[in-house]
Design a protein around this motif. Structure first.
Motif, short mmCIF file in Angstrom:
data_model
loop_
_atom_site.label_atom_id
_atom_site.label_comp_id
_atom_site.label_asym_id
_atom_site.label_seq_id
_atom_site.Cartn_x
_atom_site.Cartn_y
_atom_site.Cartn_z
N GLY B 504 25.87 -31.93 5.19
CA GLY B 504 25.68 -30.48 5.12
C GLY B 504 26.98 -29.70 5.00
N ILE B 505 28.03 -30.23 5.60
CA ILE B 505 29.28 -29.45 5.74
C ILE B 505 29.93 -29.10 4.39
N PRO B 506 30.05 -30.05 3.45
CA PRO B 506 30.66 -29.66 2.16
C PRO B 506 29.90 -28.52 1.48
N GLY B 507 28.58 -28.49 1.63
CA GLY B 507 27.79 -27.41 1.02
C GLY B 507 28.11 -26.06 1.64
N VAL B 508 28.35 -26.05 2.94
CA VAL B 508 28.70 -24.79 3.61
C VAL B 508 30.06 -24.30 3.09
N ILE B 509 31.00 -25.22 2.97
CA ILE B 509 32.32 -24.85 2.44
C ILE B 509 32.17 -24.26 1.04
N ASN B 510 31.28 -24.87 0.26
CA ASN B 510 31.05 -24.39 -1.10
C ASN B 510 30.51 -22.96 -1.10
N ALA B 511 29.59 -22.68 -0.18
CA ALA B 511 29.01 -21.33 -0.12
C ALA B 511 30.04 -20.30 0.31
N VAL B 512 30.88 -20.68 1.28
CA VAL B 512 31.92 -19.75 1.75
C VAL B 512 32.92 -19.50 0.62
N TYR B 513 33.36 -20.56 -0.02
CA TYR B 513 34.36 -20.47 -1.08
C TYR B 513 33.84 -19.64 -2.27
N ASN B 514 32.61 -19.91 -2.67
CA ASN B 514 32.07 -19.23 -3.85
C ASN B 514 31.33 -17.94 -3.50
N GLN B 515 31.41 -17.55 -2.24
CA GLN B 515 30.87 -16.26 -1.77
C GLN B 515 29.38 -16.14 -2.11
N THR B 516 28.62 -17.15 -1.80
CA THR B 516 27.17 -17.12 -2.02
C THR B 516 26.48 -16.90 -0.68
N PRO B 517 25.92 -15.73 -0.50
CA PRO B 517 25.44 -15.33 0.84
C PRO B 517 24.08 -15.91 1.21
N ILE B 518 24.06 -17.17 1.55
CA ILE B 518 22.82 -17.77 2.05
C ILE B 518 22.74 -17.61 3.56
N VAL B 519 21.53 -17.81 4.11
CA VAL B 519 21.38 -17.86 5.57
C VAL B 519 21.20 -19.32 5.96
N LEU B 520 22.18 -19.85 6.65
CA LEU B 520 22.11 -21.25 7.10
C LEU B 520 21.42 -21.27 8.46
N VAL B 521 20.37 -22.05 8.59
CA VAL B 521 19.70 -22.18 9.89
C VAL B 521 19.83 -23.63 10.34
N VAL B 522 20.65 -23.87 11.35
CA VAL B 522 20.81 -25.23 11.86
C VAL B 522 19.80 -25.44 12.97
N LEU B 523 18.95 -26.46 12.79
CA LEU B 523 17.94 -26.78 13.80
C LEU B 523 18.54 -27.87 14.69
N ASP B 524 19.20 -27.43 15.74
CA ASP B 524 19.95 -28.36 16.59
C ASP B 524 19.08 -28.83 17.75
N ASN B 525 18.51 -30.03 17.62
CA ASN B 525 17.65 -30.56 18.69
C ASN B 525 18.34 -31.69 19.46
N SER B 526 19.67 -31.80 19.28
CA SER B 526 20.49 -32.74 20.06
C SER B 526 20.16 -34.20 19.83
N THR B 527 19.60 -34.55 18.68
CA THR B 527 19.33 -35.96 18.40
C THR B 527 18.97 -36.13 16.93
N THR B 528 18.86 -37.38 16.49
CA THR B 528 18.34 -37.70 15.16
C THR B 528 16.91 -38.14 15.40
N ALA B 529 15.98 -37.20 15.34
CA ALA B 529 14.65 -37.45 15.91
C ALA B 529 13.77 -38.34 15.03
N MET B 530 13.68 -38.05 13.75
CA MET B 530 12.70 -38.73 12.90
C MET B 530 12.87 -40.24 12.90
#
Lengths: 198, 670
Positions: B504-530
């Protein structure tokens, strides 16, 4: 003459089907028999339909999965899941099912019309020997919801459908279950067996 | 009697006979037996021998009932693996935790952040002489393909086995890609086990081959091998020897000149390996006659059952089982094809064996017809089974096969069992997160980008909150492309904590760099559940049992230049909704991020109980909005299933009539 027992264990993800198949496998290994099982692991474990295939034999077993009509015993943790797996059961086989249905997730006012009774009626007419177990009562009696699997196994064993005695399953439980849960599971095993013979 | 009927002795005997007639028969111990081996060759070239022993240990110590994935793990330990890396993915996830659980000491085990990272960490360890195992599912190999392709050229010193679990069906995957084809593409040897006990034995062979040729090897089980269980004879699992370390050499630095030389070397060694594979103990030709059946992996078990079921009507035939599809065991296959008129190839996923046999037939001008997926004789997609293979074989052999007699027909018509798709668990915080965004965006134009994890299940009604899902990390980047074309909509990217760290992280850097205003919603459940609750960089624990520094997602995002970063509890519905609106507002300034923090119910303890006050219950909003498995309708009223409810409180907050009431917890709830 060779001996072979094919068992389908059908339920809903989270009901404890995997332990049931492990106990049969343990009993088979203790008896010096061959065994292959196959489990549903992954996405379906989140409340979807899960099916374990358990094959026990004194001769080599090739496939872990069965084809339609190959199972001798069908253990349903929920009546609808038993119906869904009926195609695996040979004519004249045995169905042991829990009586209590697990409702599918209701997503609209129209979708909440699932009747466990209708499923039990279909099982009743399927041509197999049928034992309906009041799993909820046994769990209440033992004091844990987690013993449904062993109670159903006890019912099937009590009917002589699995090829292993209750004593053999007791041993399998002692070998497979953490010590503090052993007594509880053994009581559930016998409660299931009593319930099937009642 | 029905041909697939298993209860009678006739069929039992037939199965045994068929198994004995053919290569992949099973020995007295229930394990596979070498039906056609040149033991002298095998003894020399397959260093670990046929009695499943480690070079520094005794042979069978105990018989254990193992899942295929556990067998792979123990096989690797017995073979002296020193470093194990991987990323969870069904059906491969249980291999690495089993190594951690049975670690004899001195084996480094880690969940890496993604498959590329895992492969590269293992590459370094293999350069320094350690035996390394890398585990992933088939789509994980796509992520790891960059280092894989180059590592094929650079090579390894310590043996490297890359376990890539394929998922015919698919049962829990987004593609039906075939790792055997990846072996052809990357020019790497591939092992294809047919059972847990065979997988255990084969891992040692794979390490030996890897070291002998200095190449990584692919090891490709499928779901039914990974999640099948059988008694396996397990050998000595004592600690591996210490590797002798890294020796500096220009060969570890890939350059165009070196790549050319490596390419030549690979092309020269592939025929050698193919020649060796023609004598490999799990490849086999048996039988006689003018018709042939070729198969692999779990399909070989289905073929054995099908032949037994079809019984005496089956004409004389030859059987080829291919356990090493690449490089293809040419000499053995030619021996099989010689004098045949027709061959049916029974395999899953790609027609790998089929293509190789066609190529050989053409190359050697053999008058043989090869039937399979390409000719419509075997299904092109989905997994095989005993029934489908029996039908395919019956068709091929011109035999009649009666439909199965079973109990489904006699159960008659009537109500069908309910459809039961997988769903978010009762109490799952993802439900609350989706609901907060959904309610906040009511009447707004918005697109909800999903990702890979339990939260993909947010696509189900009534939530209906996943509009796109492509691959790991793509929520973040697909949202950017959508925004570029459709800037008047709000573009959300929902991503789980483990997936955020994965890609996920490189994509966030890309959005910040290219000024693309998305809303990132991180669903942090403290584990790799699936995949079964594996730890990740945000959880503060490792597979070595160490307490690690938790990597804080909010700090990461701020560090990447995301200006609006807010964390909140999705289970507080009104506050969560307000936080969503603030995050949407903040897109005026660029990328904004909202972190919904609430642990998975499988790692958190349950809360209080809830009951429905039937007198106050007047609407069905809890059903039409939540889709919670614990809520059902009984006689026109809502009911909360006490066994399933985790006490998340979301339904109580949503109920406009305050009809859902909290009661104190009873004892004994786990």
């Amino acid at each position: 003459m060779s001996m072979q027992t094919n068992i389908i264990i059908a339920g809903v993800g989270g009901q404890g089907t995997v332990l049931a198949s492990k106990l049969v496998a343990r009993a088979a290994m203790d008896a010096g028999l061959r065994v292959r099982t196959s489990e549903t692991i992954g996405m379906a474990q989140r409340g979807g339909s899960v099916v374990s295939h358990v094959r026990v034999s004194d001769a080599p077993i090739a496939s872990p999965l069965m084809a339609p009509g190959m199972a001798d015993v069908l253990i349903g943790f929920e009546p609808g899941e038993a119906v869904r797996s009926l195609a695996f059961l040979r004519p004249g086989g045995t169905v042991v099912t829990n009586a209590q249905p697990v409702a599918p997730v209701a997503i609209s006012p129209a979708s909440a019309a699932y009747s466990g009774q209708a499923m039990l009626e279909r099982l009743d007419g399927c041509g197999a020997r049928l034992a309906v177990i009041d799993g909820a009562s046994i769990c209440a009696e033992i004091g844990s919801l987690k013993v449904l699997n062993v109670a159903l196994l006890g019912a099937a064993a009590g009917l002589g459908a699995l090829g292993f005695s209750l004593d053999q399953f007791e041993t399998a439980i002692r070998e497979s279950v953490r010590e503090r849960f052993v007594d509880m599971n053994i009581r559930a095993l016998h409660a299931g067996a009593r319930s099937a013979s009642a | 009697m029905h041909p697939w009927h298993s209860a009678g002795s006739r069929v039992d005997k037939a199965i045994v006979e068929a198994l004995h007639r053919h290569a992949f028969r099973y020995g007295d111990d229930g394990g596979p037996v070498v039906a056609r081996g040149r033991s002298s060759t095998i003894g020399v070239s397959w260093g670990l021998g046929s009695t499943v022993s480690s070079p520094w240990g005794a042979c069978c110590v105990a018989t254990e009932f193992l899942m295929g994935n556990e067998a792979i793990a123990l096989g690797a330990i017995a073979a002296g693996v020193g470093v194990v890396t991987g990323y969870p993915g069904t059906p491969s996830s249980e291999i690495l935790p089993t190594v951690a659980q049975r670690n004899p000491g001195r084996v480094h085990v880690e969940w890496s952040t993604n498959e590329k990272v895992a492969l590269e960490v293992a590459a370094g360890a293999a350069y320094a002489g350690a035996r390394t195992l890398v585990t992933m599912k088939q789509v994980g190999l796509n992520v790891a393909s960059d280092p894989l392709m180059s590592l094929a050229y650079v090579g390894v010193k310590g043996g490297m086995v890359i376990v890539v679990a394929d998922d015919p069906g698919p049962i829990s995957s987004q593609t039906e890609q075939d790792t055997r084809t990846f072996g052809l593409f990357s020019k790497l040897p591939v092992f294809d086990p047919a059972s847990p006990e065979e997988a255990y034995a084969m891992i040692g062979d794979a390490f030996a081959l890897s070291e002998r040729y200095g190449t990584p090897v692919l090891f490709r089980p499928t779901t039914r091998v990974c999640h099948g269980n059988a008694p396996v004879e397990v050998g000595d699992l004592s600690a591996p020897p210490a590797p002798d370390g890294f020796v500096k050499d220009p060969k570890w630095v890939i350059f165009p000149r070196l790549a050319y030389q490596s390419h030549l070397r690979i092309e020269q060694r592939l025929p050698q390996i193919a020649e060796e594979f023609s004598d490999y103990r799990f490849n086999a030709v048996s039988g006689s006659g003018r018709i042939g059946i070729a198969t692999q992996g779990i399909s070989s078990a289905y073929v054995a059952e099908a032949l037994a079921a079809l019984g005496d009507a089956v004409p004389e035939h030859r059987l080829l089982r291919v356990a090493t599809p690449h490089p293809f065991p040419r000499r053995l296959a030619l021996e099989f094809l010689e004098g045949l008129d027709q061959v049916l190839v029974v395999e899953e996923l790609d027609p790998v064996i089929e293509r190789e046999l066609l190529r050989l037939a053409g190359e050697c001008h053999l008058p043989v017809t090869v039937l399979g997926k390409g000719t419509g004789h075997v299904q092109q997609a989905g997994e095989n089974g005993v029934d489908s293979v029996t039908r395919a074989l019956a068709g091929f052999l011109g035999l009649e096969v009666a439909p199965a007699a079973d109990c489904s027909a006699s159960a008659g018509e009537g109500a069908e069992p309910p459809v039961r798709p997988p769903v978010l668990c009762a109490g799952c915080p993802h439900r609350a997160s989706f609901l907060a965004v959904k309610e906040a965006m009511r009447k707004r134009k918005a697109v909800f980008g999903g990702d890979i994890g339990c939260y993909t299940l947010g696509n189900a009604k009534p939530l209906d909150m996943v509009d796109t899902c492509l691959c790991m990390g793509a929520s973040v980047t697909v949202a950017q492309g959508l925004h570029v074309v459709e800037p008047d909509a709000v573009h959300f990217a929902f991503i789980g904590d483990s997936t955020f760290f994965h890609t996920g992280i490189p994509g966030v850097i890309n959005a910040v760099y290219n000024q693309t205003p998305i809303v990132l919603v991180v669903l942090d459940n403290s584990t790799t559940a699936m995949t079964g609750l594996q730890p990740h960089p945000g959880t503060g624990e490792t597979m070595m049992g160490a307490v690690a520094q938790q990597i804080d997602i909010a700090t990461v995002l701020r560090g990447l230049g995301v200006k609006h970063v807010e964390s909140c509890d999705p289970l507080n519905h009104d506050a969560a909704k307000a936080a969503v609106l603030r995050a949407v507002e903040a897109t005026a300034e660029g990328v904004s991020a909202l972190i919904f923090e609430a642990p998975c119910i499988h790692v958190a303890s349950s809360g209080p109980r809830y009951v429905v006050n039937e007198d106050a219950c007047k609407c069905q909003l809890c059903i039409t909005r939540l889709g919670c498995p614990a809520i059902s309708r009984v006689d026109g009223k809502m009911r909360i299933d006490d066994d399933l409810c985790y006490g998340c409180d979301l339904c109580a907050q949503m109920c406009p009539f305050d009809a859902i009431e909290r009661v104190e917890p009873t004892e004994g709830r786990a």
